[in-house]
Design a protein around this motif. Structure first.
Motif, PDB file in Angstrom:
ATOM      1  N   VAL A  39       0.432  -1.417  -0.167  1.00  0.00           N
ATOM      2  CA  VAL A  39      -0.388   0.179  -0.014  1.00  0.00           C
ATOM      3  C   VAL A  39       1.229   1.392   0.213  1.00  0.00           C
ATOM      4  CG1 VAL A  39      -1.947   1.210   1.004  1.00  0.00           C
ATOM      5  CG2 VAL A  39      -1.839  -1.471   0.981  1.00  0.00           C
ATOM      6  N   GLU A  40       0.479   1.693  -1.182  1.00  0.00           N
ATOM      7  CA  GLU A  40       1.370   3.309  -1.248  1.00  0.00           C
ATOM      8  C   GLU A  40       1.417   4.333   0.552  1.00  0.00           C
ATOM      9  OE1 GLU A  40       0.166   5.741  -4.724  1.00  0.00           O
ATOM     10  OE2 GLU A  40      -1.671   6.393  -3.605  1.00  0.00           O
ATOM     11  N   VAL A  88      -1.242  -1.441  -4.166  1.00  0.00           N
ATOM     12  CA  VAL A  88      -1.651  -0.543  -3.828  1.00  0.00           C
ATOM     13  C   VAL A  88      -1.971   0.786  -4.072  1.00  0.00           C
ATOM     14  CG1 VAL A  88      -4.644   0.008  -2.569  1.00  0.00           C
ATOM     15  CG2 VAL A  88      -3.889  -2.225  -2.698  1.00  0.00           C
ATOM     16  N   GLY A  89      -1.614   1.462  -5.627  1.00  0.00           N
ATOM     17  CA  GLY A  89      -1.951   2.840  -5.913  1.00  0.00           C
ATOM     18  C   GLY A  89      -0.512   2.994  -6.205  1.00  0.00           C
ATOM     19  N   PRO A  90      -0.340   4.071  -8.038  1.00  0.00           N
ATOM     20  CA  PRO A  90       0.882   4.008  -8.479  1.00  0.00           C
ATOM     21  C   PRO A  90       2.210   4.244  -7.737  1.00  0.00           C
ATOM     22  CG  PRO A  90      -0.578   5.759  -8.278  1.00  0.00           C
ATOM     23  CD  PRO A  90      -1.312   5.003  -7.848  1.00  0.00           C
ATOM     24  N   GLU A  91       1.985   5.007  -6.704  1.00  0.00           N
ATOM     25  CA  GLU A  91       3.301   4.951  -5.626  1.00  0.00           C
ATOM     26  C   GLU A  91       3.421   3.443  -5.203  1.00  0.00           C
ATOM     27  OE1 GLU A  91       5.082   7.212  -4.955  1.00  0.00           O
ATOM     28  OE2 GLU A  91       4.019   8.444  -6.508  1.00  0.00           O
ATOM     29  N   SER A 127      -2.194  -4.484  -9.822  1.00  0.00           N
ATOM     30  CA  SER A 127      -1.978  -3.250 -10.041  1.00  0.00           C
ATOM     31  C   SER A 127      -3.835  -2.078  -9.809  1.00  0.00           C
ATOM     32  CB  SER A 127      -1.655  -2.290 -10.842  1.00  0.00           C
ATOM     33  OG  SER A 127      -1.230  -1.314 -10.526  1.00  0.00           O
ATOM     34  N   PRO A 129      -6.074   0.457  -8.262  1.00  0.00           N
ATOM     35  CA  PRO A 129      -6.158   2.332  -8.213  1.00  0.00           C
ATOM     36  C   PRO A 129      -5.486   2.605  -6.602  1.00  0.00           C
ATOM     37  CG  PRO A 129      -7.482   1.835  -8.849  1.00  0.00           C
ATOM     38  CD  PRO A 129      -7.026  -0.228  -8.579  1.00  0.00           C
ATOM     39  N   ALA A 130      -5.278   3.565  -6.546  1.00  0.00           N
ATOM     40  CA  ALA A 130      -5.100   4.182  -4.627  1.00  0.00           C
ATOM     41  C   ALA A 130      -6.226   3.936  -4.023  1.00  0.00           C
ATOM     42  CB  ALA A 130      -4.233   5.927  -5.166  1.00  0.00           C
ATOM     43  N   LEU A 131      -6.340   4.151  -3.107  1.00  0.00           N
ATOM     44  CA  LEU A 131      -7.158   3.733  -2.683  1.00  0.00           C
ATOM     45  C   LEU A 131      -7.869   4.980  -1.449  1.00  0.00           C
ATOM     46  CD1 LEU A 131      -9.522   1.784  -0.219  1.00  0.00           C
ATOM     47  CD2 LEU A 131      -7.789   0.973   1.060  1.00  0.00           C
ATOM     48  N   THR A 132      -6.496   5.892  -0.694  1.00  0.00           N
ATOM     49  CA  THR A 132      -6.857   7.306  -1.068  1.00  0.00           C
ATOM     50  C   THR A 132      -7.624   8.347  -1.343  1.00  0.00           C
ATOM     51  OG1 THR A 132      -4.767   7.378   0.373  1.00  0.00           O
ATOM     52  CG2 THR A 132      -6.489   9.759   0.830  1.00  0.00           C
ATOM     53  N   PHE A 144     -11.554   1.970  -7.919  1.00  0.00           N
ATOM     54  CA  PHE A 144     -11.344   0.938  -6.674  1.00  0.00           C
ATOM     55  C   PHE A 144     -11.178  -0.292  -6.827  1.00  0.00           C
ATOM     56  CE2 PHE A 144     -10.306  -0.872  -2.959  1.00  0.00           C
ATOM     57  CZ  PHE A 144      -8.437  -0.862  -3.022  1.00  0.00           C
TER      58      PHE A 144
END
Length: 159
Positions: A39-40, A88-91, A127, A129-132, A144
């Motif tokens: 997770v990012e 979880v997320g691009p970072e 991969s 998308p970001a969860l936030t 998501f």
């Protein structure tokens, strides 16, 4: 306890302590579950609660959850030897790619969110998308969740 389980539990327990000492949240779940989510950061309580509920919903409450930007991700991946690795997320995707895993066949950063791929011979990659952003935006939540549901189907496949 099998030799693999004992080795993995010991090594990841040591890494978990190092991660916590660095100021990052300690990893969660069972490192021998075969499913590892990266997770990012930053990761707050809302993100962890949403992720916990989502994992329970798809039948993966014991999945191992760790974080990008700890400096120990390459070691965690090698110790856990997951059959499913999830960014979880691009970072998080970028961080996994930067481990330069010697057996990697594909890049997380270029993967289509929600579409599984062969990361190594024995590890599927996914991969997300970001969860936030999904916590406060309905369109982001749908994107998501649609991608996240892929986990349920991948986890049902035999290793």
């Amino acid at each position: 306890m099998s030799e693999y389980r004992a080795k993995t539990t010991h090594e990841l327990s040591r890494l978990s302590r190092l991660i916590a000492r660095s100021g990052s949240p300690a990893p969660l779940g069972d490192p021998t579950s075969g499913v590892m989510l990266v997770v990012e950061q930053p990761v707050g309580p809302r993100v962890l609660q949403a992720l916990d509920r989502s994992l329970k919903t798809v039948g993966l409450p014991q999945a191992y959850v760790t974080y990008a930007s700890t400096g120990l991700l390459a070691h965690e991946i090698l110790a856990a030897e997951p059959h499913l690795l999830v960014a979880v997320g691009p970072e998080a995707a970028r961080e996994i790619d930067e481990t330069e895993h010697p057996l990697a066949r594909a890049s997380f950063s270029t993967a289509e969110p929600g579409t599984p791929f062969a990361w190594t011979k024995g590890t599927a990659g996914l991969s997300l998308p970001a969860l936030t952003p999904a916590l406060d935006d309905e369109a982001a939540k749908r994107r998501f969740w649609h991608a996240f549901l892929t986990l349920k189907h991948l986890a049902l496949r035999p290793a």
